[in-house]
Design a protein around this motif. Structure first.
Motif, PDB file in Angstrom:
ATOM      1  N   ASN A 252       0.583  -1.143   0.109  1.00  0.00           N
ATOM      2  CA  ASN A 252       0.226   0.025   0.209  1.00  0.00           C
ATOM      3  C   ASN A 252       1.404   1.208  -0.076  1.00  0.00           C
ATOM      4  O   ASN A 252       1.020   1.418   0.892  1.00  0.00           O
ATOM      5  CB  ASN A 252      -0.812   0.386   1.434  1.00  0.00           C
ATOM      6  CG  ASN A 252      -2.072   1.113   1.236  1.00  0.00           C
ATOM      7  OD1 ASN A 252      -2.235   1.477  -0.042  1.00  0.00           O
ATOM      8  ND2 ASN A 252      -3.308   0.950   1.785  1.00  0.00           N
TER       9      ASN A 252
ATOM     10  N   ALA B 219      -3.842   5.872   2.330  1.00  0.00           N
ATOM     11  CA  ALA B 219      -5.551   5.400   1.438  1.00  0.00           C
ATOM     12  C   ALA B 219      -5.965   3.994   2.587  1.00  0.00           C
ATOM     13  O   ALA B 219      -5.540   2.720   2.991  1.00  0.00           O
ATOM     14  CB  ALA B 219      -4.231   4.795   0.493  1.00  0.00           C
TER      15      ALA B 219
ATOM     16  N   TRP C 238      -9.595   2.708  -1.708  1.00  0.00           N
ATOM     17  CA  TRP C 238      -9.289   1.969  -3.338  1.00  0.00           C
ATOM     18  C   TRP C 238     -10.645   1.297  -3.384  1.00  0.00           C
ATOM     19  O   TRP C 238     -10.189   1.303  -4.877  1.00  0.00           O
ATOM     20  CB  TRP C 238      -8.264   0.740  -2.365  1.00  0.00           C
ATOM     21  CG  TRP C 238      -6.684   1.106  -2.292  1.00  0.00           C
ATOM     22  CD1 TRP C 238      -6.299   1.526  -1.029  1.00  0.00           C
ATOM     23  CD2 TRP C 238      -5.867   1.134  -3.673  1.00  0.00           C
ATOM     24  NE1 TRP C 238      -5.488   1.698  -1.605  1.00  0.00           N
ATOM     25  CE2 TRP C 238      -5.107   1.969  -2.779  1.00  0.00           C
ATOM     26  CE3 TRP C 238      -6.065   1.178  -4.551  1.00  0.00           C
ATOM     27  CZ2 TRP C 238      -3.571   2.267  -3.206  1.00  0.00           C
ATOM     28  CZ3 TRP C 238      -4.924   2.174  -5.522  1.00  0.00           C
ATOM     29  CH2 TRP C 238      -3.859   3.060  -4.686  1.00  0.00           C
ATOM     30  N   SER C 239     -11.385   0.805  -2.676  1.00  0.00           N
ATOM     31  CA  SER C 239     -12.844   0.234  -2.868  1.00  0.00           C
ATOM     32  C   SER C 239     -13.655   1.468  -3.734  1.00  0.00           C
ATOM     33  O   SER C 239     -14.272   0.707  -4.947  1.00  0.00           O
ATOM     34  CB  SER C 239     -14.281  -0.084  -1.657  1.00  0.00           C
ATOM     35  OG  SER C 239     -13.295  -0.886  -1.117  1.00  0.00           O
TER      36      SER C 239
ATOM     37  N   ALA D 195     -11.960   3.353  -5.986  1.00  0.00           N
ATOM     38  CA  ALA D 195     -11.112   3.593  -7.167  1.00  0.00           C
ATOM     39  C   ALA D 195     -11.120   2.694  -7.999  1.00  0.00           C
ATOM     40  O   ALA D 195     -11.090   2.570  -8.662  1.00  0.00           O
ATOM     41  CB  ALA D 195      -9.692   3.670  -6.832  1.00  0.00           C
ATOM     42  N   VAL D 196     -11.755   0.826  -7.501  1.00  0.00           N
ATOM     43  CA  VAL D 196     -11.242   0.641  -8.382  1.00  0.00           C
ATOM     44  C   VAL D 196     -12.987   0.609  -8.662  1.00  0.00           C
ATOM     45  O   VAL D 196     -13.303   0.314 -10.125  1.00  0.00           O
ATOM     46  CB  VAL D 196     -11.614  -0.979  -7.170  1.00  0.00           C
ATOM     47  CG1 VAL D 196     -11.950  -2.661  -7.848  1.00  0.00           C
ATOM     48  CG2 VAL D 196     -10.176  -1.333  -6.588  1.00  0.00           C
TER      49      VAL D 196
ATOM     50  N   LEU E 258     -11.326  -7.137  -2.441  1.00  0.00           N
ATOM     51  CA  LEU E 258     -10.484  -6.136  -1.689  1.00  0.00           C
ATOM     52  C   LEU E 258     -10.225  -5.986  -0.050  1.00  0.00           C
ATOM     53  O   LEU E 258     -10.690  -6.149   0.437  1.00  0.00           O
ATOM     54  CB  LEU E 258     -10.758  -4.841  -2.316  1.00  0.00           C
ATOM     55  CG  LEU E 258      -9.938  -3.811  -2.099  1.00  0.00           C
ATOM     56  CD1 LEU E 258      -8.566  -4.217  -2.443  1.00  0.00           C
ATOM     57  CD2 LEU E 258     -10.382  -2.533  -2.718  1.00  0.00           C
TER      58      LEU E 258
ATOM     59  N   VAL F 271      -7.422  -4.376   2.763  1.00  0.00           N
ATOM     60  CA  VAL F 271      -6.473  -2.840   3.033  1.00  0.00           C
ATOM     61  C   VAL F 271      -6.102  -2.483   4.327  1.00  0.00           C
ATOM     62  O   VAL F 271      -6.657  -2.613   5.165  1.00  0.00           O
ATOM     63  CB  VAL F 271      -7.057  -1.817   2.357  1.00  0.00           C
ATOM     64  CG1 VAL F 271      -6.176  -0.487   2.265  1.00  0.00           C
ATOM     65  CG2 VAL F 271      -7.613  -1.823   0.454  1.00  0.00           C
TER      66      VAL F 271
ATOM     67  N   ILE G 250      -1.865  -4.777   0.270  1.00  0.00           N
ATOM     68  CA  ILE G 250      -3.367  -4.804  -0.549  1.00  0.00           C
ATOM     69  C   ILE G 250      -3.650  -5.745  -0.761  1.00  0.00           C
ATOM     70  O   ILE G 250      -2.836  -6.578  -1.233  1.00  0.00           O
ATOM     71  CB  ILE G 250      -3.471  -3.382  -1.709  1.00  0.00           C
ATOM     72  CG1 ILE G 250      -3.475  -2.031  -1.152  1.00  0.00           C
ATOM     73  CG2 ILE G 250      -4.790  -3.889  -2.544  1.00  0.00           C
ATOM     74  CD1 ILE G 250      -3.209  -0.989  -2.209  1.00  0.00           C
TER      75      ILE G 250
ATOM     76  N   THR H  34      -5.815  -8.675  -2.426  1.00  0.00           N
ATOM     77  CA  THR H  34      -6.789  -8.708  -3.736  1.00  0.00           C
ATOM     78  C   THR H  34      -7.213 -10.456  -4.221  1.00  0.00           C
ATOM     79  O   THR H  34      -5.363 -10.810  -4.108  1.00  0.00           O
ATOM     80  CB  THR H  34      -6.443  -7.944  -4.817  1.00  0.00           C
ATOM     81  OG1 THR H  34      -5.548  -8.506  -5.673  1.00  0.00           O
ATOM     82  CG2 THR H  34      -6.827  -6.771  -4.944  1.00  0.00           C
TER      83      THR H  34
END
Length: 759
Positions: free
Chosen positions: A664, A669, A674-675, A677-678, A724, A726, A731, A733
């Motif tokens: 990360n 973040a 990140w969720s 962003a995805v 996902l 974090v 991070i 996945t």
């Protein structure tokens, strides 16, 4: 902590006894469940203590230490010579202006990028080495090397356990204070350091005049038109500088391939991309009508045709600080202009025949030429070319002796020009070598204005034989690492300023506070002590006389030295010198041997005994701490050919599920960041539609997000699931994909599998 064993207690005198019965001791049965729980708890405590203070595992993301240590990389076998090599792979990056900088394999939107690679052995980047990463044959990258870092010696410090020059070390990046960097330690507290023509020179602070010390404490220069030292000060300092030669262990990983004749190129001329160069090759000098040397095969042979000395020269591509690791896509971070390198090692296995002649080896570095003659009788003569008079002549500077050469008896020969020292080794034993009076570094010439990296460093290599039939096998030419004196180019304040500690801009490393100087082995692609221009808030807040100095690593930011490199999921280790070795067995294992201090007669299990038995599992847990695992759905088996994921499993139908772990980059973040962003980046990307997004908590209680994407229509519709998770440092996945119609019945099991993540 030492703990004295407690003696067994006597039977309780107040315990009721049956009349007339003889008291007998009852064996105390151990509590199996409690014992197991105790063992596990103690193992975990030891593991985290072990990880925090003794040794910790890290994964290398980039190639700044290549080829000693790899970041994310690909593997390729050259189509021209057959040599296998690694090349670096970069992920797409988001620039400060919110634009995506393409990576090596794709542009950030999913579109593949094809690229050439350049063989480090024959320099070929033509047919077979170009157009890699096609749609039909995409490149599958390998993750970076996993290293073990030994911490406690640096915590204790001292001359025996503390940091040493040429250690490979891990430390906190002074630019942000969070990211861990791995570099090689070049400079120590209490000295002035300067990189000149690829080599490291130092002078002790006590030997340097006070006016130079005060000048080096000044504000760094803001442009290349001004140096902190005057020309006179630079000349006076040069007279005090001593070259720092590498240790044998460090040097073994710093020799880099120029040409290995075991891999003879099929073609010499380049045909694409960089057609201005030719591949390296050995060729006999002009001689009589009948050649004496045969260099067409990996086994080089000499058959005397007369009583003259006949030479072969290494021609073609010049010896430079090029890295096959860097030469992937010239559009995405290819290597900048190379520098000439004069530090060279010539090595081979000599198999002499019947004869009474000799063999001569020749090395040139700029104007300096040396040759060594080895006779069948074992006489060794080292000569230097003296050009002080017109025409010049060969002057003998050393004599030595070695075992006589016996017909058909293999001998390993090494002849090197390294750090202004010439040496010959036969079967690993040094026979002759120069000293500093015979071959001193010409610093006044090297620092002549304007300074030029690689000046007087053009190298040449040659071999000659006379009246001695012979065969040469495993013929290699290696070159030394070349630490560049680059200008700083990515800073407004210090633009075009010579890098810290480089030629014309020496650096002062203070003893209090302790300051170190660290650089990457992959000098053209390493942002290290030479080029740092940002300072994290923690270091900015330090007040005089402990203020931070650009280009240094404060002693309290060192984490430890690299102990070894672990090949993933294997018992094969790669040592920190870059060579792979098999784990050896031990004649005696103190972990499993008897310990009289612990083997006590007691009705309870000694906690020390439990800790001793838990020590090995604790070590294993410590090594794996920070790694993640999950339980694949029923019917899925581990994919042993997987190289893209940290763990991957496939079903009988060919459906796949895989776990990836990535750093990360920004600790701030969060999962939400990140969720979002995805979600925002994936919608309508290449026809992929976000169907569902939901929370997804892992078995260890970690909050996560589950995404379901689909693309295509009808029977060709594909489902793509992403879970996902974090943390501040990592991070995770977990991805699963397959045809929607077939995957529908497996979705509950896949979701349960994704929730089984344990870190």
């Amino acid at each position: 902590m030492n703990q004295n064993p407690t003696p067994a207690s006597s039977p309780d005198s107040t315990s009721p006894q049956t009349a007339g019965a003889t008291p007998q001791s009852e064996p105390i049965k151990p509590d199996g469940l409690r014992d197991t729980i105790d063992s596990i708890v103690i193992a975990f405590i030891l593991a985290f203590v072990f990880r925090a203070f003794i040794v910790e595992a890290f994964v290398i993301p980039t190639g700044s230490m290549a080829p000693s240590l790899y970041g994310m990389h690909g593997q390729h076998r050259c189509a021209n010579c057959g040599y296998s090599f690694a090349y670096g792979i970069r992920e797409p990056m988001l620039t400060p202006n919110n634009k995506t900088h393409p990576g090596t394999l794709h542009d950030g939107s999913g579109a593949l990028i094809s690229f050439p690679v350049r063989c480090p052995n024959c320099t070929w980047d033509g047919t077979g080495n170009s157009n890699l990463n096609s749609f039909e044959n995409p490149v599958t990258p390998d993750s970076g090397d996993r290293i073990l870092v030994l911490k406690w010696p640096y915590d204790l410090g001292g001359s025996l356990l503390g940091p040493k020059r040429w250690d490979v070390v891990v430390f906190k990046n002074p630019q942000d204070g969070e990211i861990n960097f791995i570099k090689r330690l070049l400079g120590l507290p209490g000295e002035v350091l300067q990189i000149i023509n690829g080599d490291v020179y130092t002078a002790t602070i006590k030997s340097v005049p006070q006016d130079i010390i005060e000048a080096l404490r000044d504000e760094p220069p803001r442009n290349q038109s001004r140096n902190r030292l005057t020309d006179d000060q630079l000349k006076r300092l040069a007279k005090l500088m001593k070259i720092q030669r590498k240790t044998a262990v460090a040097q073994s990983s710093l020799w880099m391939l120029h040409y290995d004749h075991d891999y003879v190129p099929i073609r010499r001329m380049k045909e694409t991309v960089r057609s201005e160069t030719v591949v390296p090759y050995w060729q006999e000098r002009a001689s009589g009508p009948v050649p004496s040397w045969d260099t067409a095969t990996p086994a080089v042979r000499f058959k005397p045709t007369d009583s003259d000395r006949h030479w072969i020269d290494l021609l073609g591509h010049q010896i430079e600080d090029e890295y096959g690791y860097n030469n992937t896509s010239y559009l995405n971070g290819g290597q900048s202009s190379p520098r000439a390198v004069g530090d060279v090692l010539l090595k081979f296995v000599l198999i002499p025949g019947d004869g009474n002649g000799d063999i001569t080896l020749h090395l040139r570095k700029g104007p300096d030429q040396f040759q060594v003659q080895l006779t069948v009788q074992g006489e060794v003569k080292l000569e230097k070319y003296n050009n002080s008079i017109r025409g010049g002549y060969w002057q003998e500077i050393r004599r030595g002796a070695m075992p006589a050469l016996l017909a058909e008896q293999a001998v390993e020969i090494e002849f090197e020009n390294l750090d202004y020292r010439i040496a010959l080794r036969v079967n690993g034993e040094e026979i002759v070598a120069t000293d500093d009076t015979q071959y001193p570094p010409p610093l006044e010439q090297l620092l002549a204005q304007p300074y030029e990296d690689g000046r007087n460093a053009q190298a040449s290599v040659a071999i000659a034989a006379r009246e001695l039939p012979l065969e040469i096998r495993h013929l290699q030419v290696l070159r030394d690492v070349f630490y560049r004196s680059d200008l700083i180019t990515d800073s407004i304040v210090f633009n075009k300023t010579p890098g810290w500690g480089t030629a014309m801009n020496p650096i002062l490393l203070r003893e209090l506070p302790q300051e170190f100087f660290c650089c990457g082995d992959n000098s053209p692609q390493s942002k290290d002590s030479r080029l740092w221009t940002d300072v994290c808030l923690l270091l900015q807040q330090r007040k005089p006389p402990n203020e931070y100095q650009y280009g240094t690593v404060p002693g309290d930011q060192l984490i430890g030295r690299v102990l070894c490199v672990l090949a993933q999921w294997s018992s094969i280790f790669k040592r920190h010198d870059g060579r792979r070795t098999q784990c050896g067995s031990h004649a005696a294992d103190p972990l499993n041997g008897p310990d009289a201090r612990v083997r006590v007669q007691s009705p309870w299990r000694s906690r020390l005994e439990t800790m001793r038995k838990c020590f090995l599992p604790a070590v294993l847990i410590a090594l794996l701490a920070g790694c993640a695992e999950f339980t694949p759905p029923e019917g899925y088996v581990k994919d042993t050919n997987n190289r893209l994921y940290d763990f991957k499993a496939v079903s009988a139908r060919g459906h796949a599920i895989g776990l990836k772990k990535r750093p990360n980059e920004s600790a701030s973040a969060t999962l939400k960041f990140w969720s979002d962003a995805v979600e925002h980046q994936k919608v309508d990307l290449d026809g992929m539609k976000l169907v569902h997004r939901d929370s997804n908590k892992s078995a260890s209680g970690m909050e996560g997000t589950l995404f379901k994407f689909e693309w295509g229509e009808g029977q060709s519709r594909i489902t793509y699931l992403v879970a996902l998770y974090v943390t501040s440092s990592t991070i995770y996945t977990i991805e699963a994909t397959g045809p929607s119609a077939e995957l529908e019945t497996e979705l509950p099991a896949i979701k349960t599998s994704m929730q089984s993540l344990r870190t």
